[in-house]
Scaffold this motif. Structure first.
Motif, PDB file in Angstrom:
ATOM      1  N   GLU A  23      67.372  52.745  39.130  1.00  0.00           N
ATOM      2  CA  GLU A  23      66.773  51.420  39.323  1.00  0.00           C
ATOM      3  C   GLU A  23      65.928  51.028  38.101  1.00  0.00           C
ATOM      4  O   GLU A  23      66.099  49.955  37.532  1.00  0.00           O
ATOM      5  N   PRO A  27      60.397  42.051  43.958  1.00  0.00           N
ATOM      6  CA  PRO A  27      59.450  41.596  44.976  1.00  0.00           C
ATOM      7  C   PRO A  27      58.101  41.148  44.418  1.00  0.00           C
ATOM      8  O   PRO A  27      57.630  41.679  43.411  1.00  0.00           O
ATOM      9  N   LYS A  70      54.511  37.817  31.495  1.00  0.00           N
ATOM     10  CA  LYS A  70      54.779  37.231  32.813  1.00  0.00           C
ATOM     11  C   LYS A  70      55.195  38.335  33.800  1.00  0.00           C
ATOM     12  O   LYS A  70      56.158  39.057  33.569  1.00  0.00           O
ATOM     13  N   PHE A  71      54.466  38.414  34.896  1.00  0.00           N
ATOM     14  CA  PHE A  71      54.761  39.406  35.933  1.00  0.00           C
ATOM     15  C   PHE A  71      56.051  39.034  36.670  1.00  0.00           C
ATOM     16  O   PHE A  71      56.160  37.960  37.242  1.00  0.00           O
ATOM     17  N   GLU A  72      57.045  39.930  36.637  1.00  0.00           N
ATOM     18  CA  GLU A  72      58.328  39.617  37.289  1.00  0.00           C
ATOM     19  C   GLU A  72      58.424  40.146  38.716  1.00  0.00           C
ATOM     20  O   GLU A  72      59.253  39.686  39.493  1.00  0.00           O
ATOM     21  N   GLY A  73      57.597  41.139  39.022  1.00  0.00           N
ATOM     22  CA  GLY A  73      57.628  41.728  40.357  1.00  0.00           C
ATOM     23  C   GLY A  73      57.541  43.238  40.264  1.00  0.00           C
ATOM     24  O   GLY A  73      57.487  43.803  39.160  1.00  0.00           O
ATOM     25  N   GLY A  74      57.515  43.863  41.405  1.00  0.00           N
ATOM     26  CA  GLY A  74      57.409  45.315  41.389  1.00  0.00           C
ATOM     27  C   GLY A  74      57.703  45.893  42.748  1.00  0.00           C
ATOM     28  O   GLY A  74      57.855  45.171  43.723  1.00  0.00           O
ATOM     29  N   PHE A  75      57.847  47.210  42.772  1.00  0.00           N
ATOM     30  CA  PHE A  75      58.099  47.857  44.058  1.00  0.00           C
ATOM     31  C   PHE A  75      57.323  49.167  44.157  1.00  0.00           C
ATOM     32  O   PHE A  75      56.748  49.632  43.165  1.00  0.00           O
ATOM     33  N   ILE A  76      57.301  49.712  45.345  1.00  0.00           N
ATOM     34  CA  ILE A  76      56.483  50.897  45.621  1.00  0.00           C
ATOM     35  C   ILE A  76      57.315  51.953  46.344  1.00  0.00           C
ATOM     36  O   ILE A  76      58.000  51.635  47.321  1.00  0.00           O
ATOM     37  N   VAL A  83      57.082  45.289  36.625  1.00  0.00           N
ATOM     38  CA  VAL A  83      57.752  44.760  35.446  1.00  0.00           C
ATOM     39  C   VAL A  83      57.018  43.520  34.941  1.00  0.00           C
ATOM     40  O   VAL A  83      56.781  42.576  35.697  1.00  0.00           O
ATOM     41  N   ARG A 116      47.328  47.853  39.708  1.00  0.00           N
ATOM     42  CA  ARG A 116      48.604  47.427  39.130  1.00  0.00           C
ATOM     43  C   ARG A 116      48.392  46.216  38.220  1.00  0.00           C
ATOM     44  O   ARG A 116      48.957  46.139  37.122  1.00  0.00           O
ATOM     45  N   ALA A 147      57.748  44.754  48.461  1.00  0.00           N
ATOM     46  CA  ALA A 147      57.598  45.805  47.439  1.00  0.00           C
ATOM     47  C   ALA A 147      57.928  47.168  48.048  1.00  0.00           C
ATOM     48  O   ALA A 147      58.543  48.021  47.404  1.00  0.00           O
ATOM     49  N   TYR A 179      66.526  47.959  34.120  1.00  0.00           N
ATOM     50  CA  TYR A 179      65.775  46.822  33.580  1.00  0.00           C
ATOM     51  C   TYR A 179      65.796  46.761  32.046  1.00  0.00           C
ATOM     52  O   TYR A 179      65.494  45.725  31.465  1.00  0.00           O
ATOM     53  N   VAL A 199      55.973  50.632  40.636  1.00  0.00           N
ATOM     54  CA  VAL A 199      56.804  50.291  39.480  1.00  0.00           C
ATOM     55  C   VAL A 199      56.699  48.784  39.286  1.00  0.00           C
ATOM     56  O   VAL A 199      57.084  48.019  40.177  1.00  0.00           O
TER      57      VAL A 199
END
Lengths: 205, 205
Positions: free
Chosen positions: A159, B141, A103-109, A98, A75, B147, A163, A96
């Motif tokens: 979701e 997250p 700048k890394f804002e976060g992500g999810f799985i 962002v 990732r 995440a 963004y 996923v």
């Protein structure tokens, strides 16, 4: 020289312009004699590779400081290459992430297609459907196949679209998800291209 | 007289004001001699019950015409009772259904907490986390536990909130989901209450 992206289920190699996969369960990395530049999210495989001098971990060339400790290196590598937008890596898991202006804002799985299908199936045979990727996303479902497809794909779609960023799809199921994210760019070799960038920056080759 | 709501994993009984559960795998419905008014989404159990005269299927008293053919009878019964709003039934599967002014708009299904957790865990030990129900839902997250939690709970939350309707939570995991849907009403006996309404309307008791 080979490149290799090691996931939960396979070694994904790039040799020149040809890519091929080997199962993590059956492939023995010691059979390869040439240099392999790799990234890996697979702890078991990492333990094996530590003993092989010709396998070079590109993670050593990446600054993890902007990311979180347990974040998969795949990732991070993808985001470093993208710089701005959303990366959806659709493999056995779907990540996923962002990144906005570097700048890394976060992500999810979310679980990948196969895992998710199994998950419904194990709850009840009445939920054993394959997903409908041609699902209408603006209408609530009125049949079981779509109710399940929407639970997985519809919620993910809404979701991600919230963004308002460009989307890059990669991973083995990128083409399937392209049916949902119609304006997304599919870059099947995103990780290999990102690895090459890292190697160039680090003057490795 | 007993009421019984039969799901994929258990018989859920109501006797007077007491409720109790029996596993569908081990419980023998023939041991009950009194009258049982039931609804069931479990085909295997239905086959057994067809031979037992004291088990009365309330599905026979419901007009399924406004719903779709394969829709679970539990969802229909709950919506008939609610009339307007969203019903989230959080059991081994989580069903989300929308009814506006008595009209069923559609619904979707996601795997329940246990199934979903297993699904992540089976992909990789690196994804074996329990869900964080205190997750911040407006921030992306930046750790693995969140995440995964966001992949399941965050996407579900945003989808459900987008409908702008009152939410009723029921099912075994209603209290857990209440942590996400803070304004939701928890009605653990929604189905039993709905079954009673049907019986009253049909003059059964």
């Amino acid at each position: 020289m080979l490149l290799c992206d090691i996931g939960n289920t396979s070694y994904h190699f790039l040799e020149g312009d040809e890519s091929f996969k080997k199962s993590v369960n059956s492939f023995n990395p010691a059979v390869i004699e040439e240099k392999v530049y790799y990234i890996s999210v697979n702890k078991k495989v990492n333990e094996q590779l530590a003993f092989l001098e010709n396998w070079i971990d590109l993670e050593d060339y990446i600054d993890r400081a902007s990311y979180y400790e347990t974040m998969g290196i795949d990732r991070i590598v993808a985001l470093e290459a993208i710089g701005n937008g959303i990366v959806i890596d659709a493999g056995s898991a779907v990540t996923v992430d962002v990144v906005r202006n570097g700048k890394f804002e976060g992500g999810f799985i979310v679980p990948g297609i196969t895992a998710m299908q199994k998950s419904y199936e194990n709850i009840s045979p009445a939920l054993a459907y394959s997903f409908n990727f041609d699902l209408e996303l603006d209408i609530m479902p009125k049949n079981s196949k779509d109710a399940i497809s929407y639970g997985y794909l519809g919620t993910l779609y809404h979701e991600v679209m919230s963004y308002g960023l460009d989307i890059t799809l990669t991973g083995g199921d990128a083409q399937k998800f392209k049916k949902l994210f119609r304006d997304a760019k599919v870059e099947e070799r995103l990780l290999f291209n990102a690895m090459k960038k890292i190697m160039k920056k680090a003057n490795i080759c």
